[in-house]
Design a protein around this motif. Structure first.
Motif, PDB file in Angstrom:
ATOM      1  N   THR A 185      71.268 -10.250  -3.837  1.00  0.00           N
ATOM      2  CA  THR A 185      71.805  -9.286  -2.863  1.00  0.00           C
ATOM      3  C   THR A 185      71.543  -7.845  -3.287  1.00  0.00           C
ATOM      4  OG1 THR A 185      73.951  -9.341  -3.970  1.00  0.00           O
ATOM      5  CG2 THR A 185      73.625 -10.867  -2.133  1.00  0.00           C
ATOM      6  N   ASN A 186      70.553  -7.632  -4.180  1.00  0.00           N
ATOM      7  CA  ASN A 186      70.272  -6.287  -4.709  1.00  0.00           C
ATOM      8  C   ASN A 186      68.971  -5.715  -4.175  1.00  0.00           C
ATOM      9  OD1 ASN A 186      72.601  -6.284  -6.360  1.00  0.00           O
ATOM     10  ND2 ASN A 186      71.530  -7.511  -7.898  1.00  0.00           N
ATOM     11  N   SER A 187      68.587  -6.092  -2.986  1.00  0.00           N
ATOM     12  CA  SER A 187      67.355  -5.566  -2.399  1.00  0.00           C
ATOM     13  C   SER A 187      67.486  -4.068  -2.113  1.00  0.00           C
ATOM     14  CB  SER A 187      67.021  -6.317  -1.108  1.00  0.00           C
ATOM     15  OG  SER A 187      65.889  -5.728  -0.474  1.00  0.00           O
ATOM     16  N   ARG A 193      69.469  -6.504   2.319  1.00  0.00           N
ATOM     17  CA  ARG A 193      70.675  -6.598   1.491  1.00  0.00           C
ATOM     18  C   ARG A 193      71.853  -7.116   2.314  1.00  0.00           C
ATOM     19  NH1 ARG A 193      70.252  -1.931  -0.561  1.00  0.00           N
ATOM     20  NH2 ARG A 193      71.775  -0.772   0.718  1.00  0.00           N
TER      21      ARG A 193
END
Length: 255
Positions: A185-187, A193
């Motif tokens: 979830t760190n895009s 994200r």
């Protein structure tokens, strides 16, 4: 006596025109119908030398050393041979020893005495070669910029598609009730994200739901595309009660 005019013409061309291959001269129409060159931006290459070694500051056409000046006088519009009747401005093209030239003539006095005509000339090669060179450089830089933009676009598209492919594979595994895949979830892309966070919450919810319903039932619902809803159907079934009152008491006496 016209050295100052030649110097003025040379300095004016060098000051206002960056192209050093441009040359200019001024000639005067005489009352007897002849012409005399009175100034040139490169006077050393045009005017003859007097017997005493001093440069002749003005001369008739047949005395001019530069063949280009002579060719201009031959090819110029007839009206410029009498500035009282000449057009105000004209452009001519001609050849000098096989070299294509272009010239511009302008009536300096605008049909008033003295009858002076200003002539500027340059070869087509010097004029257009530099133009084409600039054009080629512009095209080169345009192509480089376009290639750079394409590479940057491909890089950005690759960065965007890679996490999407990972999310697609993760979604497929979640559909098969396989919850052992971690979701990143760190895009750097906000939309991806947010999508990753939503899928992570969906995974947690389904994983919790499987504690109350068999995975086989959930897979059946997914495969049929039907959701769980109140209601039922009538079926003929056989029910086995495995915990009957005093079952052990009676069963231990049976063969």
């Amino acid at each position: 006596p016209t050295d100052w005019l030649s110097n003025y013409l040379k300095n004016s061309i060098r000051k206002n025109v960056t192209d050093k291959d441009l040359h200019g001269f001024i000639f005067e129409n005489r009352n007897n119908g002849g012409q005399i060159v009175i100034a040139h931006s490169d006077e050393d290459e045009v005017f003859p030398t007097r017997p005493d070694g001093i440069l002749k500051g003005m001369c008739e056409i047949h005395e001019v050393k530069c063949p280009i000046v002579k060719d201009i006088m031959v090819n110029m519009p007839a009206g410029f041979k009498n500035t009282m009747e000449s057009p105000e401005y004209s452009v001519i093209s001609f050849q000098t020893r096989g070299v294509e030239m272009i010239g511009a003539l302008r009536d300096v006095a605008t049909r008033r005495p003295p009858n002076w005509v200003l002539c500027l000339y340059i070869s087509n090669y010097d004029l257009f070669t530099k133009t084409y060179s600039r054009l080629y450089w512009n095209l080169f830089f345009t192509v480089v910029i376009m290639l750079g933009a394409v590479l940057v676009s491909l890089y950005l598209a690759w960065n965007a598609s890679r996490p999407l492919e990972g999310l697609a594979r993760t979604a497929e595994k979640i559909g098969k009730m396989e919850f052992n895949t971690n979701i990143d979830t760190n895009s750097k892309i906000l939309e991806i994200r947010e999508l990753s966070g939503s899928m992570n919450r969906m995974k947690i919810g389904l994983q919790s739901f499987t504690r109350y319903l068999p995975k086989g039932l959930l897979n059946t619902l997914f495969e049929t595309g039907q959701g769980a809803k109140p209601g039922g159907v009538e079926r003929k079934v056989t029910i086995s009660f495995t915990d009957i009152v005093d079952f052990t008491h009676y069963a231990e006496k049976l063969p």
